[in-house]
Every structure is written in structure tokens, then in C-alpha cells.
Design a protein around this motif. Structure first.
Motif, PDB file in Angstrom:
ATOM      1  N   UNK A  71       7.581 -11.934 -10.983  1.00 20.46           N
ATOM      2  CA  UNK A  71       7.122 -10.636 -11.495  1.00 20.46           C
ATOM      3  C   UNK A  71       6.460  -9.797 -10.407  1.00 20.46           C
ATOM      4  N   UNK A  72       6.520 -10.284  -9.138  1.00 21.67           N
ATOM      5  CA  UNK A  72       5.976  -9.510  -8.020  1.00 21.67           C
ATOM      6  C   UNK A  72       7.108  -9.249  -7.044  1.00 21.67           C
ATOM      7  N   UNK A  73       7.196  -8.004  -6.594  1.00 22.06           N
ATOM      8  CA  UNK A  73       8.397  -7.572  -5.880  1.00 22.06           C
ATOM      9  C   UNK A  73       8.101  -7.186  -4.431  1.00 22.06           C
ATOM     10  N   UNK A  74       9.135  -7.253  -3.575  1.00 26.28           N
ATOM     11  CA  UNK A  74       8.924  -6.860  -2.179  1.00 26.28           C
ATOM     12  C   UNK A  74       9.039  -5.355  -1.961  1.00 26.28           C
ATOM     13  N   UNK A  75       9.287  -4.592  -3.015  1.00 24.94           N
ATOM     14  CA  UNK A  75       9.385  -3.130  -2.919  1.00 24.94           C
ATOM     15  C   UNK A  75       8.356  -2.523  -3.870  1.00 24.94           C
ATOM     16  N   UNK A  76       8.000  -1.279  -3.572  1.00 22.92           N
ATOM     17  CA  UNK A  76       7.028  -0.572  -4.402  1.00 22.92           C
ATOM     18  C   UNK A  76       7.762   0.062  -5.590  1.00 22.92           C
ATOM     19  N   UNK A  77       7.688  -0.623  -6.728  1.00 22.71           N
ATOM     20  CA  UNK A  77       8.418  -0.178  -7.923  1.00 22.71           C
ATOM     21  C   UNK A  77       7.397   0.325  -8.937  1.00 22.71           C
ATOM     22  N   UNK A  78       7.638   1.527  -9.447  1.00 21.57           N
ATOM     23  CA  UNK A  78       6.674   2.109 -10.399  1.00 21.57           C
ATOM     24  C   UNK A  78       6.380   1.126 -11.532  1.00 21.57           C
ATOM     25  N   UNK A  79       5.102   0.876 -11.765  1.00 22.00           N
ATOM     26  CA  UNK A  79       4.708   0.038 -12.903  1.00 22.00           C
ATOM     27  C   UNK A  79       4.778  -1.461 -12.647  1.00 22.00           C
ATOM     28  N   UNK A  80       5.151  -1.886 -11.424  1.00 23.69           N
ATOM     29  CA  UNK A  80       5.246  -3.321 -11.135  1.00 23.69           C
ATOM     30  C   UNK A  80       4.342  -3.687  -9.953  1.00 23.69           C
ATOM     31  N   UNK A  81       4.046  -4.991  -9.857  1.00 17.42           N
ATOM     32  CA  UNK A  81       3.220  -5.501  -8.756  1.00 17.42           C
ATOM     33  C   UNK A  81       4.088  -5.783  -7.533  1.00 17.42           C
ATOM     34  N   UNK A  82       3.476  -5.738  -6.340  1.00 14.97           N
ATOM     35  CA  UNK A  82       4.208  -6.149  -5.138  1.00 14.97           C
ATOM     36  C   UNK A  82       3.691  -7.507  -4.666  1.00 14.97           C
ATOM     37  N   UNK A  83       4.504  -8.203  -3.870  1.00 12.03           N
ATOM     38  CA  UNK A  83       4.063  -9.514  -3.362  1.00 12.03           C
ATOM     39  C   UNK A  83       3.659  -9.438  -1.890  1.00 12.03           C
ATOM     40  N   UNK A  84       3.598  -8.221  -1.342  1.00 14.42           N
ATOM     41  CA  UNK A  84       3.237  -8.027   0.072  1.00 14.42           C
ATOM     42  C   UNK A  84       2.786  -6.592   0.268  1.00 14.42           C
ATOM     43  N   UNK A  85       2.327  -6.295   1.471  1.00  6.06           N
ATOM     44  CA  UNK A  85       2.001  -4.893   1.763  1.00  6.06           C
ATOM     45  C   UNK A  85       3.291  -4.131   1.940  1.00  6.06           C
ATOM     46  N   UNK A  86       3.489  -3.149   1.110  1.00  5.48           N
ATOM     47  CA  UNK A  86       4.747  -2.403   1.163  1.00  5.48           C
ATOM     48  C   UNK A  86       4.442  -0.960   1.485  1.00  5.48           C
ATOM     49  N   UNK A  87       5.216  -0.422   2.438  1.00  6.26           N
ATOM     50  CA  UNK A  87       5.052   0.998   2.733  1.00  6.26           C
ATOM     51  C   UNK A  87       6.188   1.769   2.095  1.00  6.26           C
ATOM     52  N   UNK A  88       5.869   2.476   1.022  1.00 12.24           N
ATOM     53  CA  UNK A  88       6.915   3.285   0.388  1.00 12.24           C
ATOM     54  C   UNK A  88       7.071   4.567   1.188  1.00 12.24           C
ATOM     55  N   UNK A  89       8.290   4.920   1.596  1.00 13.47           N
ATOM     56  CA  UNK A  89       8.415   6.107   2.448  1.00 13.47           C
ATOM     57  C   UNK A  89       7.986   7.380   1.734  1.00 13.47           C
ATOM     58  N   UNK A  90       7.384   8.262   2.512  1.00 14.87           N
ATOM     59  CA  UNK A  90       7.088   9.588   1.978  1.00 14.87           C
ATOM     60  C   UNK A  90       8.375  10.376   2.138  1.00 14.87           C
ATOM     61  N   UNK A  91       8.881  10.877   1.032  1.00 17.93           N
ATOM     62  CA  UNK A  91      10.176  11.562   1.097  1.00 17.93           C
ATOM     63  C   UNK A  91       9.961  12.977   1.625  1.00 17.93           C
ATOM     64  N   UNK A  92       9.816  13.036   2.942  1.00 19.91           N
ATOM     65  CA  UNK A  92       9.573  14.338   3.567  1.00 19.91           C
ATOM     66  C   UNK A  92      10.910  14.968   3.912  1.00 19.91           C
ATOM     67  N   UNK A  93      10.856  16.164   4.400  1.00 18.30           N
ATOM     68  CA  UNK A  93      12.069  16.832   4.851  1.00 18.30           C
ATOM     69  C   UNK A  93      12.724  15.977   5.935  1.00 18.30           C
ATOM     70  N   UNK A  94      14.039  15.776   5.803  1.00 15.95           N
ATOM     71  CA  UNK A  94      14.727  14.907   6.737  1.00 15.95           C
ATOM     72  C   UNK A  94      14.490  15.321   8.189  1.00 15.95           C
TER      73      UNK A  94
END
Ligand code: AMP
Length: 489
Positions: free
Chosen positions: A461-484
Motif C-alpha cells: 500500500x506504499x508506492x515509489x511514486x507520488x500518487x494522490x491520496x496514497x502513501x510513498x515508500x521513499x522520498x519521491x520528487x514529483x516533477x513540477x510541470x513547468x513550461x517545457x
């Protein structure tokens, strides 16, 4: 089964991808054979896109590989470079709009994209691109990657453009990409889904599984590394590698080894068949029980049961290995069962125990996993109806307690039998005389991998990605979706 799917097929799986670049032979046929080899990864649609140096050719159809292409289709796919895809949908709708490879033509060329996996920030990227005027024709996440890449290619060279896109998308992806006649393979920085490189006599191939390379009489070179981009040279003479992202830990999906991949594939340096046998051996070590016979659920439990029985016999147990249940291969997953009664009959159509191997015997039944519990409930009952004295269930993976967001369509939490039941409650629900699962540590040991280098979201129930509403199992950096354009090259 609201969708009429065969209950024994269980939940669904995702996609297979391939890319081929040859010296001067058409790529369509090797791609077609590769898709056959990857058919187990998706049966919903199949497609190939090639490029002949001047223009792109594509053929994408719903259905199995054998039905999706005829000889004329293969002949029409000209060019020595191409990519292919087999799809089982996990994101997006079940129709041709999401079938792949996905293609886009734009100012700086023609793009084709095949994707295995699932993005967890597709909506964010889609909204941002839509705000810049991109029009989307499907609700799938692959189109999001294609548009983002096309946009980046207007401003950057191929490798930089892929890097920018990989820096914006978050989640699981093994991709084969074609930009004009250049074929690329890319794997997400966590290496969640498999992807490997193979050498042919006259070119190179990237594919989800090495079984596809074997089918082409090629040689497995190595896995594509997590975060790596490989660019196949258009002359078929080799490939160039770019390590675009590097993480402290990988997040290989352990379930590929347990269920999805073909046993004859080598994934991340492990032969899947040997991993399954080792999982079976560990299952004996952790919870072996000396019954008269040990029997696999065909075909998913076979390698587990052979390892289990071997370890049992080595330890002096008298248990006999028996393939006591025969599978009717012609009952497809489209088999329609309008009533519950008929659905139950489907089990008898699909699997038939050999009565003499079970009658009056104590039986250990081995499978790779329990998802909703449909299969095990029905098979325990079937064996008891055939006169088994006791049925003990052993499972070669830990209980599946949470959904997969990474491209394996398992079930929702409400549907997962282990989400809110203890092992004892599940044993009772499936009417087995005993039930044991394998531990998480045993899985990591069988894969010779640190637990943190595996994605075990569905069993923790812990994930390696930052998923809305779920726990992570590590430090995850979700990218800031900036202008390409402002992305760091
Ligand atoms: P269930 O009957 O829902 O408990 O599903 C378990 C059965 O489905 C086992 O025999 C597994 O081999 C198989 N299975 C597990 N995961 C999947 C999946 N994602 N897609 C299709 N079948 C699966």
C-alpha cells in the motif's frame, strides 16, 4: 463479471512494446513476430508503425496480433525502422482511439510512440498542454507523452527533447519511440516496467521482454537501465546510450516476475522461470505442508509448484508432484456467461481435475497470487467435489492489499479480497483447509534485490511514486510541470 470476462482470467494486464532498426530489410515482419511473442502482455489491440525514410506507415487494429494483420498489411508497412505495441488498457477507454503506437505529425517530423506503464501525473501535463493549444483526441496518457515530446522537439534535439519530457512526466513507462526513421527506447528513472536491448544479424531491437528477441533469433544485449535512453542507429549498426536520470533506488515491479512476464524471459538479469521456481522453494521453506500431492493451478502456478515440490522432496517429504488439473486452451476470455450458474460452469469448461490424482488424497494447490479470490474459491471447491480429502492453498506472493497504479489493472481496494481480510478470513472465504502466502522478504531474496529497489505497492500500500491520496515508500520528487522550454537540460 459485468464485462463478460472469463472469471478464471482474473484481472487484466498491460502492454508490450517493441522497436526495430535494421540495415536494409523491412522491419514490419520482425515487429509482427515480436508482437506475437509479447501477446500475453495485451490482447485488446495491436499495431505497427514503420518509416521508410520519407514517410510513416501504420496499421493499428483492435484484437489479437493474428487477427489484426494480414499479409497485405505487413507488405504495406515499408521501411527498415519501426515500432509496435500490444495493448491491454489500463488508462483510457477501450476503443481504437487509445490503440497504439500513437502517431503525431508536426513541424519537425513524424512521431510514433508505444507505451507500457501508467503515468500518475498525466492530467497535470495534459491540462498544461491543453492550455497552450494542444488538442487531444484520446483520454489516454500516451497521447500526453507524444504531445509533450512533439512540443519539445520544436525547440531541442532528440535527446534533449526526450530528457525534457521525462523530466515532466511522473509514473511508470517503458517506451519505444520513432522520430522519422530513428527508433528509441526509454525506461522511467525507477525502471518499473521491463525493457531490453537485443542484437540481430542486421540490426537492433528494443522490447519489453527478451522472449521477443529470442523469437527473432537475436541475442539479448542487456536491459535498458532505469532512466536510460537508447537510440538505435538507423543503419542497424549499433545504438547510443544516454543516462538521462539516475535515482538512488530503482522500483522494478516484482509482479512482472510473479505473474506477467513470460517464464522464458530474462528481466533485470533474472530468468523469470528460475525466479518463480525459487519463489516456490521459499514457499516450501516458509510454510511447506507434507500432503499426498502438490499441484499447480495451470499455467500460472506451474513453475512455483515445481520449485516447491523439489524443495519438499529434498527435505525428505514424500509429497508427489502432479499436474492434476487440465486446462482447456480453447475457452477464450471472450467466453460469454450470462448467468451465475453458467459462470460457475465456465470453471469446469476451462479446468478439469484428473479425478484419480485427487480422489481421497490430501492436496496442496499452488498459484502465484490471489486477487479477488474467484479462482481459488472455485478451484478448492472443484477439487473437493472430485473427492480431495483436504485442499491446502499456497501462494507464491504476499497478499495483494492495494491497487496498482503503475499499469497493472488488478482491481480496486473494494474488490481485493486481502484488502480488508486477514489470511485466516481469506482461508475461510475460499474454504481451504489451510492457506499461506509468501513473505515480502522472500520475494526480494528470490530476486536477489534489495526490497527498496522493488515496487511492492500492491502488497504494502506504499508506492515509489507520488500518487494522490496514497502513501510513498521513499522520498519521491514529483516533477513540477513547468513550461517545457524552462526545463533544465
Ligand atoms: P482472482 O481469481 O481474482 O483471485 O485472480 C487470481 C488469478 O488470476 C490467479 O490465478 C493469477 O494467476 C491470475 N492473475 C493475477 N493477476 C492477474 C492480472 N493482473 N491479470 C490477469 N490474471 C491475473
Amino acid at each position: 463479471m459485468p464485462d463478460g470476462r472469463d472469471p478464471l482470467e482474473g484481472p487484466t494486464e498491460k502492454c508490450g512494446v517493441v522497436g526495430v532498426s535494421l540495415a536494409d530489410r523491412d522491419a514490419a515482419r520482425p515487429l509482427y513476430y515480436s508482437l506475437y511473442a509479447l501477446q500475453h502482455r495485451g490482447q485488446e489491440s495491436a499495431g505497427i508503425v514503420t518509416h521508410d525514410g520519407f514517410q510513416q506507415h501504420d496499421h493499428v487494429e483492435m484484437g489479437l496480433v493474428g487477427d489484426a494483420f494480414d499479409e497485405d498489411d505487413i507488405e504495406s508497412l515499408r521501411g527498415s525502422a519501426g515500432i509496435g505495441h500490444v495493448r491491454y488498457p489500463t488508462a483510457g477507454s477501450v476503443d481504437k482511439s487509445c490503440a497504439q503506437p500513437f502517431t503525431v505529425s508536426f513541424k519537425s517530423g513524424a512521431l510514433g510512440l508505444s507505451h507500457n506503464g501508467n503515468l500518475v501525473n498525466a492530467e497535470e501535463v495534459r491540462d498544461q498542454l491543453a492550455g497552450k493549444g494542444h488538442a487531444f483526441t484520446s483520454d489516454g496518457d500516451t497521447e500526453v507523452i507524444a504531445h509533450d515530446l512533439a512540443r519539445n522537439l520544436l525547440e531541442a534535439d532528440l535527446v534533449r527533447a526526450v530528457k525534457r519530457t521525462m523530466g515532466r512526466i511522473h509514473g511508470s513507462y517503458s517506451l519505444t519511440i520513432m522520430h522519422d526513421d530513428t527508433v528509441l527506447g526509454a525506461r522511467d528513472p525507477e525502471g518499473n516496467r521491463p525493457l531490453c536491448i537485443g542484437k540481430l544479424d542486421d540490426g537492433y531491437v528494443v522490447a519489453s521482454e527478451s522472449a521477443a528477441i529470442d523469437t527473432l533469433d537475436g541475442e539479448l544485449v542487456r536491459d535498458v537501465k532505469p532512466g536510460e535512453l537508447v537510440v538505435l542507429r538507423p543503419d542497424g549498426e549499433g545504438f547510443d546510450s544516454y543516462q538521462l536520470f539516475e535515482r538512488e533506488n530503482t522500483a522494478h515491479c516484482f509482479f512482472e516476475h510473479v505473474y506477467f512476464a513470460r517464464p522464458d524471459s530474462v528481466i533485470d538479469d533474472n530468468l523469470v522461470y528460475e525466479v518463480r521456481r525459487e519463489l516456490g522453494r521459499k514457499l516450501w521453506d516458509e510454510s511447506g505442508i507434507d500432503t499426498d500431492v502438490v499441484m499447480p493451478v495451470p499455467d500460472s502456478g506451474r513453475a512455483f509448484a515445481s520449485g516447491y515440490a523439489e524443495a519438499a522432496q529434498e527435505s525428505g517429504a514424500t509429497v508427489e508432484f502432479a499436474e492434476g488439473m487440465m486446462k482447456n486452451r480453447y475457452v477464450g476470455r471472450t467466453f460469454i456467461m450470462p448467468t451465475q450458474d453458467e459462470r460457475e460452469r465456465a470453471v469446469r469448461l476451462k479446468l478439469n481435475p484428473i479425478k484419480s490424482t485427487v480422489e481421497g488424497k490430501t492436496v496442496t494447490l499452488i498459484d502465484d497470487s490471489i486477487v479477488r479470490g474467484t479462482t481459488s474459491t472455485q478451484l478448492v471447491q472443484l477439487l473437493k467435489d472430485c473427492g480431495a480429502a483436504e485442499v491446502h492453498m499456497r501462494i507464491g506472493a504476499p497478499p495483494i492489499v492495494a491497487p496498482c497504479y503503475m499499469g497493472i489493472n488488478m482491481a480496486t481496494r473494494e474488490e481485493l479480497i486481502a484488502a480488508d481480510k486477514s489470511v485466516e478470513e481469506i482461508r475461510e472465504a475460499i474454504s481451504a483447509d489451510s492457506l499461506s502466502y509468501l513473505s515480502k522478504d522472500a520475494v526480494a531474496e528470490a530476486l536477489d534485490t534489495d526490497r527498496l529497489d522493488l515496487c511492492m505497492g500492491c502488497v504494502t500500500g506504499e508506492y515509489p511514486y507520488d500518487i494522490d491520496g496514497e502513501e510513498t515508500d521513499r522520498e519521491v520528487e514529483r516533477p513540477v510541470v513547468a513550461d517545457a522550454a524552462s526545463a533544465d537540460d
